[in-house]
Design an enzyme around this catalytic site. Structure first.
Site, PDB file in Angstrom:
ATOM      1  N   HIS A   1     -73.696 -63.817  21.982  1.00  0.00           N
ATOM      2  CA  HIS A   1     -73.229 -62.437  21.836  1.00  0.00           C
ATOM      3  C   HIS A   1     -74.468 -61.560  21.923  1.00  0.00           C
ATOM      4  O   HIS A   1     -75.220 -61.449  20.950  1.00  0.00           O
ATOM      5  CB  HIS A   1     -72.515 -62.285  20.495  1.00  0.00           C
ATOM      6  CG  HIS A   1     -72.109 -60.881  20.171  1.00  0.00           C
ATOM      7  ND1 HIS A   1     -70.784 -60.503  20.083  1.00  0.00           N
ATOM      8  CD2 HIS A   1     -72.830 -59.762  19.901  1.00  0.00           C
ATOM      9  CE1 HIS A   1     -70.720 -59.218  19.761  1.00  0.00           C
ATOM     10  NE2 HIS A   1     -71.948 -58.752  19.650  1.00  0.00           N
TER      11      HIS A   1
ATOM     12  N   ASP B   1     -70.702 -65.623  17.833  1.00  0.00           N
ATOM     13  CA  ASP B   1     -70.038 -64.435  18.364  1.00  0.00           C
ATOM     14  C   ASP B   1     -69.546 -63.518  17.251  1.00  0.00           C
ATOM     15  O   ASP B   1     -68.965 -63.959  16.263  1.00  0.00           O
ATOM     16  CB  ASP B   1     -68.860 -64.813  19.257  1.00  0.00           C
ATOM     17  CG  ASP B   1     -68.209 -63.581  19.842  1.00  0.00           C
ATOM     18  OD1 ASP B   1     -68.890 -62.854  20.582  1.00  0.00           O
ATOM     19  OD2 ASP B   1     -67.035 -63.319  19.524  1.00  0.00           O
TER      20      ASP B   1
ATOM     21  N   ARG C   1     -58.646 -66.690  14.091  1.00  0.00           N
ATOM     22  CA  ARG C   1     -58.737 -66.158  12.722  1.00  0.00           C
ATOM     23  C   ARG C   1     -58.487 -67.174  11.603  1.00  0.00           C
ATOM     24  O   ARG C   1     -58.873 -66.933  10.470  1.00  0.00           O
ATOM     25  CB  ARG C   1     -57.790 -64.974  12.534  1.00  0.00           C
ATOM     26  CG  ARG C   1     -57.986 -63.814  13.494  1.00  0.00           C
ATOM     27  CD  ARG C   1     -59.375 -63.240  13.440  1.00  0.00           C
ATOM     28  NE  ARG C   1     -59.481 -61.990  14.191  1.00  0.00           N
ATOM     29  CZ  ARG C   1     -60.611 -61.508  14.662  1.00  0.00           C
ATOM     30  NH1 ARG C   1     -61.750 -62.178  14.501  1.00  0.00           N
ATOM     31  NH2 ARG C   1     -60.644 -60.364  15.312  1.00  0.00           N
TER      32      ARG C   1
ATOM     33  N   HIS D   1     -60.251 -65.583  19.433  1.00  0.00           N
ATOM     34  CA  HIS D   1     -60.346 -65.523  17.969  1.00  0.00           C
ATOM     35  C   HIS D   1     -58.970 -65.834  17.387  1.00  0.00           C
ATOM     36  O   HIS D   1     -58.042 -65.033  17.508  1.00  0.00           O
ATOM     37  CB  HIS D   1     -60.824 -64.147  17.517  1.00  0.00           C
ATOM     38  CG  HIS D   1     -62.200 -63.806  17.987  1.00  0.00           C
ATOM     39  ND1 HIS D   1     -63.335 -64.193  17.311  1.00  0.00           N
ATOM     40  CD2 HIS D   1     -62.623 -63.147  19.092  1.00  0.00           C
ATOM     41  CE1 HIS D   1     -64.404 -63.767  17.965  1.00  0.00           C
ATOM     42  NE2 HIS D   1     -64.001 -63.125  19.057  1.00  0.00           N
TER      43      HIS D   1
ATOM     44  N   ASP E   1     -61.700 -62.693  24.908  1.00  0.00           N
ATOM     45  CA  ASP E   1     -62.205 -62.144  23.639  1.00  0.00           C
ATOM     46  C   ASP E   1     -61.032 -61.607  22.815  1.00  0.00           C
ATOM     47  O   ASP E   1     -61.120 -60.546  22.186  1.00  0.00           O
ATOM     48  CB  ASP E   1     -63.260 -61.064  23.861  1.00  0.00           C
ATOM     49  CG  ASP E   1     -64.035 -60.729  22.586  1.00  0.00           C
ATOM     50  OD1 ASP E   1     -63.885 -61.458  21.580  1.00  0.00           O
ATOM     51  OD2 ASP E   1     -64.778 -59.726  22.590  1.00  0.00           O
TER      52      ASP E   1
END
Length: 428
Positions: free
Chosen positions: A177, A150, A60, A58, A303
């Site tokens: 997910h 996800d 962002r 991630h 993750d």
């Protein structure tokens, strides 16, 4: 681009060899190679691996640059030994169009600390109601091959079937997910003895396992590829093992934190341990390690989920879910899998480079350390031992569950197509 001679490294943990890099490519591998005008890196005793590949990061950006940006996230990736990461789609705006995935892809190319391969959303806005522009994202400059909502489960079976049918046309994969939403309403941690004692809402294992069972059956029916994100329970392992025994095109990942940490840590009520899927039991951890060792679980994925201080430094119920993981992933894998004898370094290369690159259809990564291959490489001092200090992280966020914990191994050098991004453990 200058020549580099890596001298005396244990390639994939084997006997010492020299590796010559010239112009972004591995020019030679052998013993007694001469330096000439090359820069020499003395690597005696260190382990040389292909650059690591993360299927689940991630970054962002766009939208939550207070947590992480493509620049800071890829710097953290380089420090952790990664030369490529897959950027998940739950940004603001969501990466559900060609325009957004191209923006992320171009930011990765501009910053240059590692390659960034965007993951496209399966559904518009991650809302689970309408398929996103899967074909347009695939046909874009980013060439998206992996699609995931996800953070949210694609819980509608019809939508999932349509997504699997769509990506089959170009060999893509849907990364699920697995979280049945009705079974996890109000969930705060793993459902079990600890949640009952603490009075926290439980996230039952069956909420993950039921979705995985449904989706492997759907993938088999369609003849498409399904990838299971952050698998976390012993029951999930058995379902994936069964699906693979049928010859179905099913792959799965496990996170470093699910290989090491258990729900007993939640007794502290420290929100740093709040994550989705939640930390499970010791029995689950042991089953995950065994499954990674025997290949039932294909790969390790971080993750990496950065959050600003205010989103974690609060009461448990209000805290965001997630942990940073790029800079500690290899150390946790060494601790849980290599030092325990479950994996050797060649198998680590398989689980953290070869297989994730193959699942993501990522060209130029996950390649052997041999002549003619791209010089995407990671050099690891496996003898190193040190405490994790998040104050020194390259990531913008500090929400690590390993603060103050001693872990083995340290990435000393990372090369992306022959260009050093990390030297002596420091960013270039």
């Amino acid at each position: 681009m200058s020549k580099i001679l890596i001298r005396g490294a244990r390639v994939l943990g084997g006997d010492p060899q020299d590796v010559l890099i010239d112009g972004g490519t591995i020019a030679a591998v052998g013993t007694g190679l001469t330096a000439g005008d090359a820069t020499v890196v003395e690597a005696a005793g260190q382990v040389l691996l292909p650059g690591l590949v993360d299927l689940h990061t991630h970054l962002r950006e766009p939208g939550r640059e207070d947590s992480e940006t493509v620049l800071t996230g890829t710097r953290a990736a380089a420090v952790g030994g990664f030369t490529a990461v897959h950027a998940m789609a739950n940004t603001f705006p969501v990466a559900d169009t060609a325009g957004v995935v191209e923006q992320v892809w171009r930011l990765g190319r501009e910053h240059g600390y590692c390659d960034v391969q965007p993951v496209g959303a399966v559904t518009v806005g991650l809302e689970g109601k309408q398929l996103a522009e899967l074909g347009a994202m695939h046909d874009s400059a980013a060439g998206v091959m992996v699609f995931s909502d996800d953070g949210k489960c694609v819980d509608d079976a019809v939508i999932m079937r349509r997504a699997l049918e769509y990506v089959k046309a170009f060999g893509g994969v849907v990364a699920q997910h697995a979280q049945e939403p009705r079974l996890t309403e109000g969930a705060q941690m793993n459902e079990g003895v600890v949640s009952a004692e603490l009075g926290l809402g439980g996230w039952p294992a069956v909420a993950e396992e039921s979705i995985i069972a449904r989706d492997v059956l759907l993938a088999a029916h369609v003849g498409s590829r399904i990838h299971i994100c952050h698998l976390s329970t012993a029951g999930s392992v058995e379902i994936v093992r069964w699906a693979k025994s049928k010859g179905w095109d099913v792959t799965a990942e496990v996170t470093p934190h699910h290989l090491l940490l258990t729900d007993e840590l939640v007794r502290s009520y420290d929100p740093v341990y709040k994550v989705n899927p939640p930390l499970r039991t010791e029995a689950d951890v042991l089953a995950l390690r065994e499954a990674l060792a025997d290949g039932t679980i294909d790969c390790v994925a971080t993750d990496h989920a950065p959050h600003p201080h205010e989103d974690k430094d609060c009461e448990w119920a209000a805290a965001a879910m997630g942990m940073v993981g790029l800079e500690t992933a290899l150390s946790v894998v060494q601790h849980t899998m290599v030092d325990s004898g479950l994996l050797d370094w060649a198998q680590v290369a398989d689980r953290m480079s070869f297989r994730p690159a193959r699942i993501g259809r990522l060209a130029g990564h996950g390649r052997p350390v041999s002549e003619g291959e791209p010089a995407n490489l990671t050099l690891v001092d496996a003898a190193y031992r040190g405490e994790v200090d998040p104050a020194g992280f390259a990531s913008r966020s500090r929400n690590t569950p390993y603060r103050g914990r001693e872990l083995p191994g340290r990435v000393t050098h990372t090369w992306l197509r022959g260009r050093a991004t990390v030297v002596d453990g420091k960013l270039v």
